[in-house]
Design a protein around this motif. Structure first.
Motif, PDB file in Angstrom:
ATOM      1  N   ARG A  32       0.838  -1.209   0.000  1.00 39.24           N
ATOM      2  CA  ARG A  32       0.000   0.000   0.000  1.00 39.24           C
ATOM      3  C   ARG A  32       0.873   1.261   0.000  1.00 39.24           C
ATOM      4  N   ALA A  33       1.941   1.270   0.809  1.00 38.03           N
ATOM      5  CA  ALA A  33       2.832   2.423   0.864  1.00 38.03           C
ATOM      6  C   ALA A  33       3.514   2.656  -0.483  1.00 38.03           C
ATOM      7  N   LEU A  34       3.905   1.564  -1.138  1.00 38.61           N
ATOM      8  CA  LEU A  34       4.536   1.687  -2.452  1.00 38.61           C
ATOM      9  C   LEU A  34       3.553   2.255  -3.473  1.00 38.61           C
ATOM     10  N   LYS A  35       2.329   1.756  -3.460  1.00 38.02           N
ATOM     11  CA  LYS A  35       1.307   2.249  -4.387  1.00 38.02           C
ATOM     12  C   LYS A  35       1.023   3.731  -4.133  1.00 38.02           C
ATOM     13  N   GLU A  36       0.913   4.120  -2.866  1.00 36.08           N
ATOM     14  CA  GLU A  36       0.647   5.518  -2.519  1.00 36.08           C
ATOM     15  C   GLU A  36       1.797   6.425  -2.933  1.00 36.08           C
ATOM     16  N   ALA A  37       3.020   5.872  -2.963  1.00 34.75           N
ATOM     17  CA  ALA A  37       4.191   6.643  -3.379  1.00 34.75           C
ATOM     18  C   ALA A  37       4.312   6.699  -4.900  1.00 34.75           C
ATOM     19  N   GLY A  38       3.394   6.014  -5.605  1.00 36.47           N
ATOM     20  CA  GLY A  38       3.396   6.045  -7.054  1.00 36.47           C
ATOM     21  C   GLY A  38       4.401   5.105  -7.711  1.00 36.47           C
ATOM     22  N   VAL A  39       4.857   4.115  -6.949  1.00 35.62           N
ATOM     23  CA  VAL A  39       5.838   3.164  -7.474  1.00 35.62           C
ATOM     24  C   VAL A  39       5.159   2.191  -8.426  1.00 35.62           C
ATOM     25  N   ARG A  40       5.782   1.954  -9.568  1.00 39.98           N
ATOM     26  CA  ARG A  40       5.270   0.958 -10.513  1.00 39.98           C
ATOM     27  C   ARG A  40       5.683  -0.423 -10.006  1.00 39.98           C
ATOM     28  N   MET A  41       4.685  -1.256  -9.774  1.00 34.24           N
ATOM     29  CA  MET A  41       4.938  -2.573  -9.196  1.00 34.24           C
ATOM     30  C   MET A  41       5.458  -3.539 -10.245  1.00 34.24           C
ATOM     31  N   ARG A  42       6.422  -4.364  -9.847  1.00 32.95           N
ATOM     32  CA  ARG A  42       6.927  -5.427 -10.715  1.00 32.95           C
ATOM     33  C   ARG A  42       5.961  -6.598 -10.655  1.00 32.95           C
ATOM     34  N   ALA A  43       5.987  -7.416 -11.707  1.00 35.02           N
ATOM     35  CA  ALA A  43       5.193  -8.645 -11.710  1.00 35.02           C
ATOM     36  C   ALA A  43       5.745  -9.608 -10.656  1.00 35.02           C
ATOM     37  N   ARG A  44       4.883 -10.415 -10.086  1.00 32.82           N
ATOM     38  CA  ARG A  44       5.338 -11.412  -9.114  1.00 32.82           C
ATOM     39  C   ARG A  44       6.316 -12.368  -9.776  1.00 32.82           C
ATOM     40  N   GLY A  45       7.381 -12.659  -9.082  1.00 33.18           N
ATOM     41  CA  GLY A  45       8.373 -13.574  -9.609  1.00 33.18           C
ATOM     42  C   GLY A  45       9.254 -12.963 -10.672  1.00 33.18           C
ATOM     43  N   GLY A  46       9.076 -11.652 -10.898  1.00 28.92           N
ATOM     44  CA  GLY A  46       9.885 -10.959 -11.900  1.00 28.92           C
ATOM     45  C   GLY A  46      11.316 -10.796 -11.442  1.00 28.92           C
ATOM     46  N   SER A  47      12.164 -10.482 -12.372  1.00 31.46           N
ATOM     47  CA  SER A  47      13.569 -10.310 -12.014  1.00 31.46           C
ATOM     48  C   SER A  47      13.749  -8.986 -11.285  1.00 31.46           C
ATOM     49  N   ALA A  48      14.626  -9.018 -10.324  1.00 35.39           N
ATOM     50  CA  ALA A  48      14.961  -7.826  -9.565  1.00 35.39           C
ATOM     51  C   ALA A  48      16.448  -7.541  -9.759  1.00 35.39           C
ATOM     52  N   LYS A  49      16.789  -6.273  -9.816  1.00 34.84           N
ATOM     53  CA  LYS A  49      18.180  -5.897  -9.953  1.00 34.84           C
ATOM     54  C   LYS A  49      18.902  -6.268  -8.655  1.00 34.84           C
ATOM     55  N   ARG A  50      19.944  -7.003  -8.774  1.00 34.21           N
ATOM     56  CA  ARG A  50      20.705  -7.451  -7.603  1.00 34.21           C
ATOM     57  C   ARG A  50      22.118  -6.882  -7.640  1.00 34.21           C
ATOM     58  N   SER A  51      22.675  -6.670  -6.449  1.00 34.40           N
ATOM     59  CA  SER A  51      24.051  -6.178  -6.366  1.00 34.40           C
ATOM     60  C   SER A  51      25.007  -7.327  -6.213  1.00 34.40           C
TER      61      SER A  51
END
Length: 51
Positions: A32-51
């Motif tokens: 909810r906080a991410l949505k309220e901040a206007g963040v575009r949500m990734r698809a479930r199980g999608g790749s995430a940038k890793r360090s």
């Protein structure tokens, strides 16, 4: 304030599950906080940038 912290971490590649673990908030509260901040949500199980 927490919205922007979640947004930065999520946009840097953290998953919602990782944010739950780090911050002790519920999945729903973080999502909810991410949505309220206007963040575009990734698809479930999608790749995430890793360090």
């Amino acid at each position: 304030m927490q919205q922007s912290m979640f947004a930065v971490e999520y946009e840097d590649g953290a998953t919602i599950a990782e944010l739950v673990e780090r911050h002790g908030s519920s999945y729903g509260a973080i999502r909810r906080a991410l949505k309220e901040a206007g963040v575009r949500m990734r698809a479930r199980g999608g790749s995430a940038k890793r360090s």
